[in-house]
Design an enzyme around this catalytic site. Structure first.
Site, short mmCIF file in Angstrom:
data_model
loop_
_atom_site.label_atom_id
_atom_site.label_comp_id
_atom_site.label_asym_id
_atom_site.label_seq_id
_atom_site.Cartn_x
_atom_site.Cartn_y
_atom_site.Cartn_z
N HIS A 17 20.70 79.46 80.63
CA HIS A 17 19.72 80.47 80.22
C HIS A 17 18.77 79.89 79.17
O HIS A 17 17.55 80.04 79.26
CB HIS A 17 20.41 81.69 79.58
CG HIS A 17 21.25 82.50 80.48
ND1 HIS A 17 22.55 82.84 80.17
CD2 HIS A 17 21.00 83.07 81.69
CE1 HIS A 17 23.06 83.59 81.13
NE2 HIS A 17 22.15 83.74 82.08
N LYS A 41 29.75 98.28 84.21
CA LYS A 41 30.20 96.91 84.10
C LYS A 41 31.05 96.73 82.84
O LYS A 41 30.74 97.28 81.79
CB LYS A 41 28.97 95.98 84.05
CG LYS A 41 29.26 94.53 84.31
CD LYS A 41 27.97 93.76 84.49
CE LYS A 41 28.25 92.29 84.70
NZ LYS A 41 27.03 91.51 84.82
N ARG A 90 19.68 78.32 90.34
CA ARG A 90 20.66 77.24 90.29
C ARG A 90 20.91 76.62 91.64
O ARG A 90 21.22 75.44 91.74
CB ARG A 90 22.00 77.75 89.74
CG ARG A 90 21.97 78.16 88.30
CD ARG A 90 23.28 78.77 87.91
NE ARG A 90 23.45 80.02 88.68
CZ ARG A 90 24.34 80.93 88.43
NH1 ARG A 90 25.20 80.78 87.47
NH2 ARG A 90 24.41 82.02 89.17
N SER A 127 27.54 82.58 83.39
CA SER A 127 28.27 83.37 82.41
C SER A 127 29.69 83.65 82.87
O SER A 127 30.62 83.66 82.05
CB SER A 127 27.52 84.69 82.14
OG SER A 127 26.30 84.44 81.49
#
Length: 151
Positions: A17, A41, A90, A127
């Site tokens: 990030h 979440k 990515r 993450s």
């Protein structure tokens, strides 16, 4: 003025990030890092911790600010007058996922998405990987900015 939003949950912010954001700085007059809030979440870090990690990481960068938001990213873009969404890619799976979101956002608004490829040295970091390493007491410090080094 070219204002971009960089949205995410940042649970926690990673070196990937940070790399995308720092490489985006020359492209925009301002980058707003927007921490999305999803009540469904379960996060490892509180919203306050995630915000503090990001603010500390970019404390010396005047073009960066940090906000939190709920709802659609394009709605917060409109609210703060951001005309770009900055995203990192990515791998091919990221591209397919992000492409669908970018097309949807473009259909619903005039907001453009700008993609930057991750650097080879950070392309494997996510993450969720950081959280897994943390849960198992691994050397997560190699994957995150200094501000996230909590243990």
């Amino acid at each position: 003025m070219k204002k971009a939003i960089f949205p995410g949950s940042f649970d926690p912010i990673t070196l990937g990030h940070e790399d995308i954001i720092r490489r985006g700085i020359p492209l925009f007059d301002e980058i707003v890092i927007a921490i999305g809030i999803n009540a469904e979440k379960k996060y490892m870090f509180s919203l306050e911790e995630r915000k503090r990690f990001i603010e500390e990481t970019f404390k010396d960068e005047p073009k960066i600010s940090v906000i939190t938001y709920e709802g659609l990213t394009i709605d917060i873009c409109k609210k703060i007058n951001a005309n770009f969404i900055l995203r990192g890619l990515r791998n091919p799976a990221d591209f397919e996922f992000e492409k669908a979101i970018a097309h949807t956002n473009r259909t619903l608004s005039k907001i453009e998405t700008v993609f930057l490829l991750t650097a080879a040295k950070t392309s494997y970091i996510s993450s969720s990987i950081v959280r897994d390493v943390l849960r198992h007491n691994g050397e997560y410090q190699l994957l995150v900015p200094e501000a996230v080094r909590v243990k």
